[in-house]
Design a protein around this motif. Structure first.
Motif, mmCIF file in Angstrom:
data_model
loop_
_atom_site.group_PDB
_atom_site.id
_atom_site.type_symbol
_atom_site.label_atom_id
_atom_site.label_comp_id
_atom_site.label_asym_id
_atom_site.label_seq_id
_atom_site.Cartn_x
_atom_site.Cartn_y
_atom_site.Cartn_z
ATOM 1 N N ARG A 106 0.848 -1.182 0.000
ATOM 2 C CA ARG A 106 0.000 0.000 0.000
ATOM 3 C C ARG A 106 0.889 1.238 0.000
ATOM 4 N NH1 ARG A 106 -4.867 1.086 4.363
ATOM 5 N NH2 ARG A 106 -3.187 1.958 5.640
ATOM 6 N N PRO A 107 0.661 2.207 -0.916
ATOM 7 C CA PRO A 107 1.539 3.385 -0.968
ATOM 8 C C PRO A 107 1.526 4.150 0.351
ATOM 9 C CG PRO A 107 -0.007 3.364 -2.823
ATOM 10 C CD PRO A 107 -0.415 2.268 -1.913
ATOM 11 N N ALA A 108 2.651 4.726 0.702
ATOM 12 C CA ALA A 108 2.761 5.528 1.924
ATOM 13 C C ALA A 108 2.632 7.000 1.557
ATOM 14 C CB ALA A 108 4.096 5.274 2.606
ATOM 15 N N GLY B 285 3.183 10.793 1.457
ATOM 16 C CA GLY B 285 4.179 11.741 1.913
ATOM 17 C C GLY B 285 3.541 13.088 2.201
ATOM 18 N N LEU C 49 -3.827 9.367 0.821
ATOM 19 C CA LEU C 49 -3.926 7.951 0.487
ATOM 20 C C LEU C 49 -5.405 7.642 0.285
ATOM 21 C CD1 LEU C 49 -2.727 5.105 0.142
ATOM 22 C CD2 LEU C 49 -3.047 4.783 2.610
ATOM 23 N N GLY D 38 -0.898 12.344 4.453
ATOM 24 C CA GLY D 38 0.528 12.453 4.682
ATOM 25 C C GLY D 38 0.847 13.549 5.680
ATOM 26 N N TYR E 135 -5.435 0.990 -3.974
ATOM 27 C CA TYR E 135 -5.041 2.191 -3.238
ATOM 28 C C TYR E 135 -4.107 3.018 -4.113
ATOM 29 C CZ TYR E 135 -6.838 -0.095 0.946
ATOM 30 O OH TYR E 135 -7.646 -0.716 1.861
#
Length: 304
Positions: free
Chosen positions: A23-25, A27, A32, A77, A101
């Motif tokens: 899952r992308p984090a 920034g 998200l 983020g 996501y």
């Protein structure tokens, strides 16, 4: 792990595949988003083939396909403001839209009103925003006539409706099998193909070209004022002809205006195909074939 539809090298359809990705984090400045629907556009397969639009960042492989998406915010983020977890949003993702996501830059995202469906929302950041921006860029006065080449696709469909709403007469070219679809938009239909200019009824005050090549050159000759020539298909050729490419449309003000038109019923993005995410290859092939009407959308399973 979340599922995404990716390509891991440049090429044809054979380089596409599903993949389990982390899952992308998010920034700083990111949202998200759990994707509910993603628009499918010609630029998706063109980038997979190795085409890089002017000014676009280099593609990092493997790359998730898709440049527009709608969904719910699940995390923000560091330092991100203006949105909250649970908000329904849409925009152009930085992490690809064909995924469960993705990441949306908060500065370019807008909220989705309840009156706008997920599938409609997902096709607004690229095609509808481009159509809206192009018509505004031409700045034709009410009563003027606008010619839209390739009017049957997502950009043309939006542009035709926006132009009509501003009091313009719209003439549009498309393949003959799209006649009924185009005429339902209130557009004066003209069959595309060689000799197009000779088939245009009366004077043309502006041209929005979505085809490029010989069609662009032929239609440019119809204009007394080449500053009223804009192309979304051929940047170099339109500049050489005295016109301009469609300007940047990754602007929340433009996207917000388009969303409001859809909310009020003044704009129908004409989503004609809603395809389950697990059939992403078929969705890309449908658009890559180049003969679609309106917009194609990938829909995520319920609850994703």
């Amino acid at each position: 792990m979340p599922l995404a539809y990716v390509y891991d090298r440049f090429g044809g359809p054979e380089v596409e595949h599903f993949a389990d990705l982390p899952r992308p984090a998010p920034g700083p400045g990111d949202l998200l988003v759990a994707v509910r629907a993603a628009g499918v556009n010609p630029v998706d397969w063109k980038r997979r083939s190795g085409h890089r639009p002017a000014g676009a960042p280099a593609v990092v492989l493997p790359a998730v396909m898709g440049g527009e998406a709608a969904g719910r915010v699940v995390a923000l983020g560091p330092g991100t403001t203006g949105f909250a977890v649970g908000d329904a949003v849409l925009g152009g993702p930085t992490a690809g839209g064909y995924a469960q996501y993705t990441l949306l830059p908060a500065r370019a995202a807008v909220r989705k009103p309840p009156e706008v469906s997920w599938t409609d929302a997902a096709v607004l950041p690229i095609a509808a925003a481009t159509g809206y921006g192009a018509v505004r860029q031409l700045a034709l006065p009410p009563g003027a006539t606008l010619l839209v080449t390739g009017v049957g696709g997502g950009v043309g469909v939006a542009a035709a409706q926006v132009a009509a709403g501003l009091g313009l007469t719209v003439v549009g070219s498309a393949a003959e099998d799209k006649r009924a679809f185009v005429e339902e938009l209130g557009v004066r239909f003209v069959t595309s193909g060689p000799g197009l200019a000779a088939r245009i009824p009366g004077r043309v005050d502006g041209v929005l070209d979505l085809v490029g090549g010989a069609v662009l050159r032929e239609c440019a000759a119809l204009l007394a004022d080449r500053t009223k020539l804009v192309s979304g298909a051929d940047r170099d050729a339109v500049a050489a002809l005295g016109g301009a490419p469609v300007g940047p449309v990754r602007d929340p003000a433009i996207l917000g205006a388009v969303v409001e038109l859809v909310r009020t019923g003044a704009l129908d993005p004409k989503v004609t195909r809603v395809i389950p995410f697990e059939r992403a290859p078929q969705a890309v092939r449908a658009v890559e074939g180049g003969h679609g009407r309106g917009k194609t959308v990938l829909e995520m399973p319920s609850g994703k």
